[in-house]
Design a protein around this motif. Structure first.
Motif, PDB file in Angstrom:
ATOM      1  N   UNK A  23       0.639  -1.279   0.073  1.00  0.00           N
ATOM      2  CA  UNK A  23       0.036  -0.262  -0.241  1.00  0.00           C
ATOM      3  C   UNK A  23       0.528   1.296   0.048  1.00  0.00           C
ATOM      4  N   UNK A  24       1.945   1.059   0.833  1.00  0.00           N
ATOM      5  CA  UNK A  24       2.856   2.300   0.945  1.00  0.00           C
ATOM      6  C   UNK A  24       3.607   2.046  -0.782  1.00  0.00           C
ATOM      7  N   UNK A  25       3.616   1.151  -1.316  1.00  0.00           N
ATOM      8  CA  UNK A  25       4.638   1.885  -2.482  1.00  0.00           C
ATOM      9  C   UNK A  25       3.756   2.002  -3.530  1.00  0.00           C
ATOM     10  N   UNK A  26       2.474   1.711  -2.989  1.00  0.00           N
ATOM     11  CA  UNK A  26       1.803   2.273  -3.750  1.00  0.00           C
ATOM     12  C   UNK A  26       1.284   4.046  -4.126  1.00  0.00           C
ATOM     13  N   UNK A  28       3.273   5.915  -2.480  1.00  0.00           N
ATOM     14  CA  UNK A  28       4.663   7.418  -2.725  1.00  0.00           C
ATOM     15  C   UNK A  28       4.526   6.599  -4.954  1.00  0.00           C
ATOM     16  N   UNK A  29       3.937   5.285  -5.568  1.00  0.00           N
ATOM     17  CA  UNK A  29       4.013   5.889  -6.694  1.00  0.00           C
ATOM     18  C   UNK A  29       2.701   7.221  -7.483  1.00  0.00           C
ATOM     19  N   UNK A  30       2.204   6.683  -6.465  1.00  0.00           N
ATOM     20  CA  UNK A  30       0.871   7.827  -6.867  1.00  0.00           C
ATOM     21  C   UNK A  30       0.986   9.337  -6.819  1.00  0.00           C
ATOM     22  N   UNK A  31       1.285   8.946  -5.705  1.00  0.00           N
ATOM     23  CA  UNK A  31       1.406  11.404  -5.879  1.00  0.00           C
ATOM     24  C   UNK A  31       2.836  11.763  -6.416  1.00  0.00           C
ATOM     25  N   UNK A  32       3.533  10.441  -6.852  1.00  0.00           N
ATOM     26  CA  UNK A  32       4.907  11.451  -7.806  1.00  0.00           C
ATOM     27  C   UNK A  32       5.151  11.165  -6.671  1.00  0.00           C
TER      28      UNK A  32
END
Length: 139
Positions: A23-26, A28-32
């Motif tokens: 969830x954290x990886x996704x 951090x990816x989502x917020x750029x």
């Protein structure tokens, strides 16, 4: 170039920091927070570069940075600097901190020494670092 799924990245990082998860990886990816994912075939993939960024983000957050300030700092760093920053993650692992002896040499220098190092060698290390700082007028 090694490629990973988000799940694989989360598993690698979870071994290094139990608080890291998919969830954290996704997030951090989502917020750029990370560079754009690589296109491999018709799928987006993480690379070693993304692992380095995530490790650096963990170090910055563990040192008290907000995600916004971490993102600003990462934008100013080269990939080599990001790798170097991420390499410090192990210093923030609780088992590492619990078992190592910390020697505060000065306001700017803290020496972390493994319990596997003999007492005599620890003393020599502290003395050598202290002497070097004194020679440079840093203490």
């Amino acid at each position: 170039m090694n490629t990973y799924t988000a799940k694989q990245v989360a598993e690698v990082l979870h071994r290094e920091d139990p608080q890291m998860n998919l969830r954290t990886v996704r997030y951090y990816t989502q917020i750029g927070m990370l560079p754009p994912l690589e296109l491999v075939g018709n799928k987006r993939a993480y690379t070693d570069s993304h692992l380095h960024y995530l490790r650096a983000i963990l170090v910055l957050s563990k040192s008290g940075e907000t995600l916004a300030s971490a993102q600003e700092k990462l934008a100013e760093l080269t990939i080599d600097e990001i790798i170097k920053l991420g390499d410090n993650l192990r210093l923030y692992q609780s088992d590492q901190m619990l078992h190592s002896e910390l020697h505060v040499i000065s306001e700017d220098v803290i020496l972390s020494v493994s319990p596997r190092i003999s007492a005599v060698l620890k003393e020599k290390m502290v003395e050598a670092v202290t002497r070097l700082l004194q020679e440079e007028g840093q203490v």
